[in-house]
Design a protein around this motif. Structure first.
Motif, PDB file in Angstrom:
ATOM      1  N   THR A 260       0.840  -1.186   0.000  1.00  0.00           N
ATOM      2  CA  THR A 260       0.000   0.000   0.000  1.00  0.00           C
ATOM      3  C   THR A 260       0.879   1.242   0.000  1.00  0.00           C
ATOM      4  O   THR A 260       1.655   1.467   0.935  1.00  0.00           O
ATOM      5  CB  THR A 260      -0.921   0.021   1.224  1.00  0.00           C
ATOM      6  N   LYS A 261       0.770   2.032  -1.053  1.00  0.00           N
ATOM      7  CA  LYS A 261       1.542   3.252  -1.192  1.00  0.00           C
ATOM      8  C   LYS A 261       0.623   4.456  -0.999  1.00  0.00           C
ATOM      9  O   LYS A 261      -0.528   4.446  -1.446  1.00  0.00           O
ATOM     10  CB  LYS A 261       2.218   3.319  -2.554  1.00  0.00           C
ATOM     11  N   ARG A 262       1.131   5.474  -0.334  1.00  0.00           N
ATOM     12  CA  ARG A 262       0.335   6.671  -0.043  1.00  0.00           C
ATOM     13  C   ARG A 262       1.171   7.914  -0.315  1.00  0.00           C
ATOM     14  O   ARG A 262       2.340   7.977   0.079  1.00  0.00           O
ATOM     15  CB  ARG A 262      -0.135   6.664   1.415  1.00  0.00           C
ATOM     16  N   TYR A 263       0.536   8.875  -0.965  1.00  0.00           N
ATOM     17  CA  TYR A 263       1.154  10.181  -1.167  1.00  0.00           C
ATOM     18  C   TYR A 263       0.310  11.246  -0.478  1.00  0.00           C
ATOM     19  O   TYR A 263      -0.930  11.171  -0.462  1.00  0.00           O
ATOM     20  CB  TYR A 263       1.253  10.525  -2.655  1.00  0.00           C
ATOM     21  N   ALA A 264       0.971  12.247   0.083  1.00  0.00           N
ATOM     22  CA  ALA A 264       0.258  13.374   0.674  1.00  0.00           C
ATOM     23  C   ALA A 264      -0.399  14.196  -0.428  1.00  0.00           C
ATOM     24  O   ALA A 264       0.185  14.423  -1.496  1.00  0.00           O
ATOM     25  CB  ALA A 264       1.219  14.247   1.477  1.00  0.00           C
ATOM     26  N   VAL A 265      -1.614  14.640  -0.170  1.00  0.00           N
ATOM     27  CA  VAL A 265      -2.351  15.480  -1.111  1.00  0.00           C
ATOM     28  C   VAL A 265      -1.959  16.935  -0.861  1.00  0.00           C
ATOM     29  O   VAL A 265      -2.130  17.449   0.250  1.00  0.00           O
ATOM     30  CB  VAL A 265      -3.865  15.286  -0.922  1.00  0.00           C
ATOM     31  N   ARG A 266      -1.435  17.618  -1.879  1.00  0.00           N
ATOM     32  CA  ARG A 266      -0.973  18.994  -1.693  1.00  0.00           C
ATOM     33  C   ARG A 266      -0.809  19.688  -3.049  1.00  0.00           C
ATOM     34  O   ARG A 266      -0.804  19.036  -4.098  1.00  0.00           O
ATOM     35  CB  ARG A 266       0.356  19.032  -0.919  1.00  0.00           C
ATOM     36  N   LEU A 420      -5.905  22.749   0.857  1.00  0.00           N
ATOM     37  CA  LEU A 420      -4.442  22.699   0.835  1.00  0.00           C
ATOM     38  C   LEU A 420      -3.951  21.282   1.114  1.00  0.00           C
ATOM     39  O   LEU A 420      -2.743  21.028   1.082  1.00  0.00           O
ATOM     40  CB  LEU A 420      -3.864  23.659   1.876  1.00  0.00           C
ATOM     41  N   GLY A 421      -4.882  20.377   1.405  1.00  0.00           N
ATOM     42  CA  GLY A 421      -4.541  18.985   1.665  1.00  0.00           C
ATOM     43  C   GLY A 421      -4.557  18.601   3.132  1.00  0.00           C
ATOM     44  O   GLY A 421      -4.196  17.478   3.480  1.00  0.00           O
ATOM     45  N   ILE A 422      -4.998  19.516   4.010  1.00  0.00           N
ATOM     46  CA  ILE A 422      -4.862  19.318   5.453  1.00  0.00           C
ATOM     47  C   ILE A 422      -6.182  18.822   6.044  1.00  0.00           C
ATOM     48  O   ILE A 422      -7.247  19.369   5.767  1.00  0.00           O
ATOM     49  CB  ILE A 422      -4.418  20.622   6.130  1.00  0.00           C
ATOM     50  N   THR A 423      -6.102  17.816   6.879  1.00  0.00           N
ATOM     51  CA  THR A 423      -7.279  17.223   7.496  1.00  0.00           C
ATOM     52  C   THR A 423      -7.614  17.941   8.803  1.00  0.00           C
ATOM     53  O   THR A 423      -6.959  18.913   9.186  1.00  0.00           O
ATOM     54  CB  THR A 423      -7.053  15.721   7.750  1.00  0.00           C
ATOM     55  N   HIS A 424      -8.657  17.475   9.499  1.00  0.00           N
ATOM     56  CA  HIS A 424      -9.016  18.049  10.792  1.00  0.00           C
ATOM     57  C   HIS A 424      -7.960  17.744  11.845  1.00  0.00           C
ATOM     58  O   HIS A 424      -7.323  16.690  11.815  1.00  0.00           O
ATOM     59  CB  HIS A 424     -10.344  17.458  11.282  1.00  0.00           C
ATOM     60  N   ASN A 425      -7.816  18.666  12.788  1.00  0.00           N
ATOM     61  CA  ASN A 425      -7.073  18.379  14.009  1.00  0.00           C
ATOM     62  C   ASN A 425      -7.986  18.700  15.177  1.00  0.00           C
ATOM     63  O   ASN A 425      -8.120  19.854  15.583  1.00  0.00           O
ATOM     64  CB  ASN A 425      -5.792  19.206  14.094  1.00  0.00           C
ATOM     65  N   PHE A 426      -8.621  17.688  15.735  1.00  0.00           N
ATOM     66  CA  PHE A 426      -9.608  17.891  16.789  1.00  0.00           C
ATOM     67  C   PHE A 426      -9.002  17.926  18.184  1.00  0.00           C
ATOM     68  O   PHE A 426      -9.728  17.933  19.174  1.00  0.00           O
ATOM     69  CB  PHE A 426     -10.692  16.822  16.705  1.00  0.00           C
ATOM     70  N   ALA A 427      -7.664  17.939  18.254  1.00  0.00           N
ATOM     71  CA  ALA A 427      -7.015  18.096  19.558  1.00  0.00           C
ATOM     72  C   ALA A 427      -6.538  19.525  19.770  1.00  0.00           C
ATOM     73  O   ALA A 427      -5.949  19.830  20.805  1.00  0.00           O
ATOM     74  CB  ALA A 427      -5.832  17.139  19.678  1.00  0.00           C
ATOM     75  N   ALA A 428      -6.791  20.401  18.811  1.00  0.00           N
ATOM     76  CA  ALA A 428      -6.224  21.745  18.888  1.00  0.00           C
ATOM     77  C   ALA A 428      -6.823  22.578  19.998  1.00  0.00           C
ATOM     78  O   ALA A 428      -6.163  23.447  20.565  1.00  0.00           O
ATOM     79  CB  ALA A 428      -6.398  22.455  17.541  1.00  0.00           C
TER      80      ALA A 428
END
Length: 816
Positions: A260-266, A420-428
């Motif tokens: 399984t290969k993954r690339y960051a979306v940006r 921009l490719g950034i997901t949620h950060n619910f710990a912020a």
């Protein structure tokens, strides 16, 4: 006769699939030509579009979108909504041209062409459409693309059907090419159609927005886009980075390596001078705001969106991120523009950040934000409910508008972040408000015992956002090992104390992390629960005429009251997650992060005690004077989905309101995953909070608690019913563990006997009936009688998203 036979013989010699015209130019002589990626012609006489294909077997991107929507949040067919992104190619087979979608989910990175071929042949491709060739000139062909453009490519019919809004299909007699949205450029060809769907069985949502539900007309947009060049460098995805991934299976990797290969979306972003600490970009990332956005929202969205430049400055760029107004002659779905769309719906709902993404590499080609326009109005109404600002002869407090606009600023930044490719950060929120990628609850403070909204929402980009952009967009000099440098950025972010936790751990029903929550604020979740309840109490105690403008119907107070009465619902969701909670991180071997750990027993018990306050009569009993103040809705102003509904229609029903609020809390407490975690943690440590502890606290704090009389007694009985309802649901949940079911049914059996005993010894008729009815409910449930069903809760007004506002996929759709 001889000439006729000769003409007929000549016609029969023409190649199959080729018209009598000898050339494309002859066929299109009287048509309007549009030159671009694929040249096409508009035939005004027939209403058709003819497409020249001079790039057979060359891949390109195909995207369909909604140019004009339905206008219902529930149906979900919004203006400027992106559809699927596909890589396709035109393939000629004899007299036909096929549009074929290769399968990029399964690939070979090997240079061996035979190995690549074996994998291509192992997995299905998709042929999306077939066209008859009208004219062929060497490697160039002309096809009629009209029927392809006029199909229901966006799945409108399926969406209506799946939402029980009727059975509809495209009526071609009422559909046509939409020329104002059809244009051509060197790297993208854009087509638009006006499609009318006809059918029957229209549902209420559709009837509420369509002028005639017999015929629903929308516009569909099609984009053919040239593939990006190979100058983009994909970046391997890291689950700690905060970016979305694109994923595929690589069958050519050595045995033992991860397939399984993954690339960051940006986006593609490069420094003019990678050696410099600060450099201008080769090409900046530019977003354009919908030119139909009114003031003062326009300015707020521009300002909020531009916050992201702070993050790119931290990554060593100068003016790398810009937000401008969309030119008046630009189309929002033109793939060349990243667009922030201001979208209207008949009801409030989510906003979205989505993207057109190259599935081969993760490169974002177009960012597309959809912001619901009712957001700002709902936030303003929440401010009215909190501040009660309308004394006669006094202008509305400007603090309310500023609060709503600050929320819009934050919303703009949040949804752009997804594109921009950034997901949620619910710990912020528990990490010093470190990210705009969290869901923010309005922060209400006390100022001399008065409620204050001056700091309701944080301003500017967060520190975690900066760290994330540094990881995703840093352009490294040639002598730097990129993999090592990216790992150093991640470890430095962790060392700075920044937490990153996304959707799967934050949901209140099944989430278990003590720091990842939706719509909360404050470092200490339990303390903030107490603060929120105090804010709610203050707002309810001062609620009255001053919550609405002079001249408005008094019944409008019902609308303003709903978000104030349920003001605690989101912090309840956050606090209950500590019960049975588990602390952990997106840990990778060798990064030094700690392993998972159960939330300590003292914290869990404190959280449970705080949540129990939301099941108390003194919390949920609406002040009685409001029952004599707020009338039913007048003619022409019927109850909406945003209002409570109850047993006393048309009068406002405080009993149903209390039952709704109690049902919300009880459904969170009696969650099968939470119960299973409690059973497990108490089996490992007898001092830990166990499921039996939760049962005792909840049952003895409500159903078996000391009874009250009169109005408060009516509220208490509604709370008891809500708790019992959810307890029985858990006991009958087939997904619950055997231990949870056994403990639940045992406690229910014991409770049944206790209730029967209380009923027999009760002198007050209403309480006697209540205990007897509750005992009978349990008996019927435990008997296994299939005909028995647990009574439903009253209607609950929609809650999340606060204002008008959640999960990313390939299009990076955000439920926010």
């Amino acid at each position: 006769m001889k000439n006729i036979l000769l003409l007929l013989f000549s016609f029969l010699l023409l190649p199959l699939g080729t018209s009598a015209q000898d050339s494309i130019s002859e066929k299109t002589a009287n048509m309007e030509r549009h030159e671009g990626l694929f040249d096409f012609w508009w035939d005004d006489d027939t209403g058709k579009i003819w497409l020249e294909i001079d790039k057979l077997d060359q891949e390109f991107i195909y995207v369909n979108s909604m140019a004009a929507g339905v206008g219902s949040n529930d149906i979900g067919l919004d203006r400027s909504q992106l559809g699927n992104t596909r890589i396709v190619k035109f393939v000629r087979v004899g007299p036909k041209v096929l549009m074929v979608q290769p399968n990029y989910d399964y690939r070979a990175s090997s240079e061996n062409s035979l190995e690549q071929k074996s994998i291509e042949e192992a997995f299905a491709q998709s042929t999306l459409y077939g066209f008859e060739i009208e004219v062929r000139e060497g490697d160039r062909v002309l096809i009629d693309i009209t029927d392809f453009l006029m199909q229901d490519a966006h799945g409108v019919s399926d969406r209506l059907r799946s939402n029980n809004q009727g059975n509809y299909s495209v009526d071609k007699s009422r559909s046509a090419i939409y020329l104002p949205g059809t244009f051509n450029f060197p790297k993208n060809s854009e087509f638009e159609t006006m499609l009318t769907f006809t059918g029957n069985g229209a549902g209420g949502w559709l009837r509420s927005v369509a002028p005639s539900s017999d015929a629903v007309t929308v516009r569909l947009h099609h984009s053919f886009v040239e593939l990006p060049d190979d100058g983009y460098e994909p970046r391997e995805f890291d689950p700690r980075s905060g970016f979305f991934p694109v994923t595929y299976q690589d069958y050519s990797v050595p045995i033992g390596e991860d397939m399984t290969k993954r690339y960051a979306v940006r986006h593609r972003l490069e420094k003019k001078n990678p050696e410099a600490d600060v450099s201008e970009p080769v090409e900046p990332i530019v977003f354009y705001l919908d030119n139909g956005t009114p003031e003062p929202v326009r300015t707020a969205l521009l300002e909020g969106g531009r916050w992201w430049n702070q993050a790119f400055e931290a990554a060593g760029y100068k003016d790398a991120f810009q937000v401008k107004m969309l030119p008046d002659d630009a189309h929002p779905l033109d793939v060349r523009y990243n667009v922030i769309n201001w979208v209207h719906r008949s009801t409030r709902g989510w906003s979205y950040g989505s993207s057109v993404v190259d599935p081969r590499t993760g490169e974002i080609i177009k960012g597309n934000v959809l912001l619901g326009s009712l957001r700002v109005r709902q936030d303003y109404m929440i401010a009215e409910g909190l501040l009660a600002p309308y004394e006669e002869g006094v202008e509305p407090d400007p603090e309310m508008l500023e609060m709503a606009l600050n929320r819009i600023r934050q919303l703009s930044a949040h949804e752009i972040g997804h594109t921009l490719g950034i997901t949620h950060n619910f710990a912020a929120s528990v990490n010093n408000v470190a990210s705009v990628m969290d869901y923010p609850h309005p922060m209400v403070s006390f100022d001399d015992e008065e409620l204050n909204l001056s700091e309701a929402y944080d301003m500017g980009i967060g520190e975690w956002d900066k760290r994330t952009v540094i990881w995703g967009y840093q352009d490294f000099p040639e002598n730097v090992d990129e993999k090592e440098a990216l790992e150093d950025i991640i470890l430095e972010t962790i060392d700075h104390g920044h937490l990153f936790l996304s959707d799967e751990v934050a949901r209140p029903q099944s989430g278990s992390h003590p720091d990842a929550h939706l719509w909360d604020y404050g470092v200490d979740v339990v303390d903030q629960m107490d603060h929120i309840l105090n804010v709610r109490e203050k707002a309810l105690n001062q609620f009255g005429e001053n919550n609405i403008r002079m001249g408005r119907p008094m019944a409008y107070l019902q609308d303003v009251l709903v978000p104030i009465y349920l003001f605690h619902r989101y912090q309840t969701e956050a606090t209950v997650k500590l019960v049975g909670g588990m602390d952990y991180s997106y840990q990778i071997r060798g990064d030094g992060q700690a392993g998972p750990a159960v939330v300590d027993a003292e914290t869990q018990r404190a959280a449970l005690d705080e949540v129990m306050k939301t099941l108390q009569v003194e919390t949920l009993a609406l002040p009685e004077y409001l029952l004599d103040l707020i009338p039913p809705k007048p003619m022409g102003m019927g109850a909406s989905r945003e209002n409570f509904r109850g047993y006393t229609d048309p009068a406002m029903d405080p009993v149903a309101m209390a039952e709704v609020a109690a049902d919300h809390t009880a459904s969170l407490l009696f969650n099968p995953q939470r119960a299973a975690r409690l059973v497990l943690q108490s089996s490992r440590d007898s001092e830990s909070l166990g499921y039996h502890d939760l049962l005792r606290s909840t049952i003895h704090g409500t159903i078996m608690g000391e009874k009250t009389d009169g109005y408060e007694g009516t509220i208490q009985r509604a709370i008891n019913v809500a708790v019992l309802r959810n307890f029985m649901r858990l006991a009958g949940n087939e997904n619950a563990t055997p231990d949870v079911i056994a403990l639940s049914r045992s406690m229910l059996s014991h409770l049944k006997d206790q209730l029967a005993e209380k009923s027999s010894g009760e002198s007050e008729m209403i309480w006697k009936a209540h205990y007897s009815q509750a005992s009978d409910m349990i008996e019927n449930f435990l008997s296994g009688d299939d005909s028995y069903s647990i009574p439903p809760a009253p209607y609950t007004p929609p809650g999340s998203p606060i204002g008008s506002g959640e999960t990313g996929n390939l299009h990076l759709r955000c439920d926010f």
